[in-house]
Design an enzyme around this catalytic site. Structure first.
Site, short mmCIF file in Angstrom:
data_model
loop_
_atom_site.label_atom_id
_atom_site.label_comp_id
_atom_site.label_asym_id
_atom_site.label_seq_id
_atom_site.Cartn_x
_atom_site.Cartn_y
_atom_site.Cartn_z
N ARG A 40 0.82 -1.21 0.00
CA ARG A 40 0.00 0.00 0.00
C ARG A 40 0.86 1.27 0.00
O ARG A 40 0.51 2.27 0.61
CB ARG A 40 -0.97 0.01 1.19
CG ARG A 40 -1.98 -1.11 1.20
CD ARG A 40 -2.90 -1.06 0.00
NE ARG A 40 -3.85 -2.16 0.04
CZ ARG A 40 -3.67 -3.34 -0.58
NH1 ARG A 40 -2.57 -3.56 -1.28
NH2 ARG A 40 -4.57 -4.28 -0.51
N SER A 66 -11.47 1.06 2.53
CA SER A 66 -10.75 0.62 3.72
C SER A 66 -10.14 1.82 4.43
O SER A 66 -9.44 2.63 3.82
CB SER A 66 -9.65 -0.37 3.35
OG SER A 66 -10.20 -1.56 2.82
N GLU A 95 -5.19 4.31 5.81
CA GLU A 95 -5.13 4.08 4.37
C GLU A 95 -5.80 5.25 3.65
O GLU A 95 -5.43 5.61 2.53
CB GLU A 95 -5.82 2.77 4.00
CG GLU A 95 -5.61 2.36 2.55
CD GLU A 95 -5.98 0.91 2.29
OE1 GLU A 95 -6.62 0.65 1.26
OE2 GLU A 95 -5.61 0.05 3.10
#
Length: 321
Positions: A181, A230, A300
């Site tokens: 990520r 998310s 995130e």
């Protein structure tokens, strides 16, 4: 004269040749999927890569320029942003097309789902995971977006980007510096398009994989809510939602913001949430998970802008640090 109008007037002729859309005092809540946030002094939507380069050359470096995507995983604080926000237009940066039997070129404003659809039509495997990611290619490139066991870094060949001076850079997969990520590309670089590579695949198999992705999303994620996807990255060795659930935060509400009862790593705006509500909820969850499990969850969702005076939110609520 408003602050945004003053900024545009101050730059005067510098901006006169631009072909894109320039909007003073733009309301960011109209852009973000959370439907919350303050205003920006001015919003610029460039017509194409050349127009964006001209804009970057025209704006002095001391004036902040912030780039946003389609607004899916973005939280804008109530105090808004100073300077310019650049949002790539669908017309200039939203195309996606197969350029060979295994390769796809896509603009940074192309929705991930559009790239998955192009891959299906062309019989190119390896892109079904994009069908389940609620974002755009620019964000996917920046954060190495992934789902269903596949990540963006597995498909990237090269990326086109402009720096703050309007110079073009062509980055290889290795140049992107991908990890979970994350990419290590300097934040100032603005991605404009990318070339991806998959592999020949039967269309019916691709369609079945995409249907499975869609079924999973519909059954476990609050896809019809005002959400940013998310909220937190998965910690090593566990899932964010498991730690949030363990900390008793499933369904937790602050103001109009709630951790979804369906999937507790999804934060939603139930209708009246402010940027403050959403960030305060997120930091409350982080504090409770830290207290319960000793795990420091990492956002995130991208959070940008200034806090409104008196409405600041400290990391982990300033506790347990």
């Amino acid at each position: 004269m408003s602050r945004g109008e003053e900024l545009i007037a101050r730059l005067g002729d510098r901006l006169s040749g631009l072909r894109g859309r320039l909007t003073p005092d733009a309301e960011m809540e109209k852009i973000t999927w959370f439907r919350a946030g303050g205003t920006v002094d001015a919003l610029f939507q460039p017509a194409d890569e050349e127009d964006l380069a001209a804009f970057l050359r025209a704006v002095p470096e001391e004036i902040p320029v912030t780039v946003v995507g389609i607004g899916s995983n973005l939280l804008v604080r109530e105090g808004g942003l100073r300077g310019f926000v650049v949002r790539l237009s669908a017309r200039g940066f939203g195309e996606a097309e197969a350029v060979s039997p295994t390769r796809i070129r896509a603009g940074a404003a192309a929705p991930d789902k559009r790239v998955a659809a192009v891959a299906l039509e062309a019989g190119i495997g390896g892109f079904h995971f994009y069908h389940g990611i609620p974002g755009g290619i620019g964000g996917a490139l920046r954060m190495n977006a992934g789902a269903n066991g596949v990540e963006t870094r597995e498909r990237v060949v090269e990326v086109r980007a402009l720096d703050r001076q309007g110079n073009l850079h062509v980055l290889s997969n290795a140049d992107m510096g991908y990890s979970y990520r994350h990419s290590s590309v300097p934040a100032e670089l603005i991605f404009t398009s990318a070339l991806f590579e998959g592999y020949p695949e039967d269309r019916e198999k691709i369609r079945a994989e995409m249907d499975a992705v869609q079924h999973h999303r519909e059954t476990v994620q609050p896809i019809r809510e005002k959400t940013g996807g998310s909220t937190f990255k998965n910690p090593d060795g566990t899932s964010a939602w498991k730690e949030i659930d363990k900390a008793g935060c499933r369904g937790l509400m602050i103001g109009g913001a709630q951790m979804s009862p369906m999937h507790c790593n999804f934060m939603i705006n139930t209708g009246t949430a402010s940027g403050y509500d959403l960030e305060h909820l997120g930091e409350t969850v982080r504090a409770r998970v830290l207290e319960t499990s000793g795990i420091r969850l990492h956002w995130e969702i991208r959070r940008i802008g200034d806090f409104r005076p008196g409405r600041e939110v400290q990391e982990f609520l300033g506790q347990l640090l």
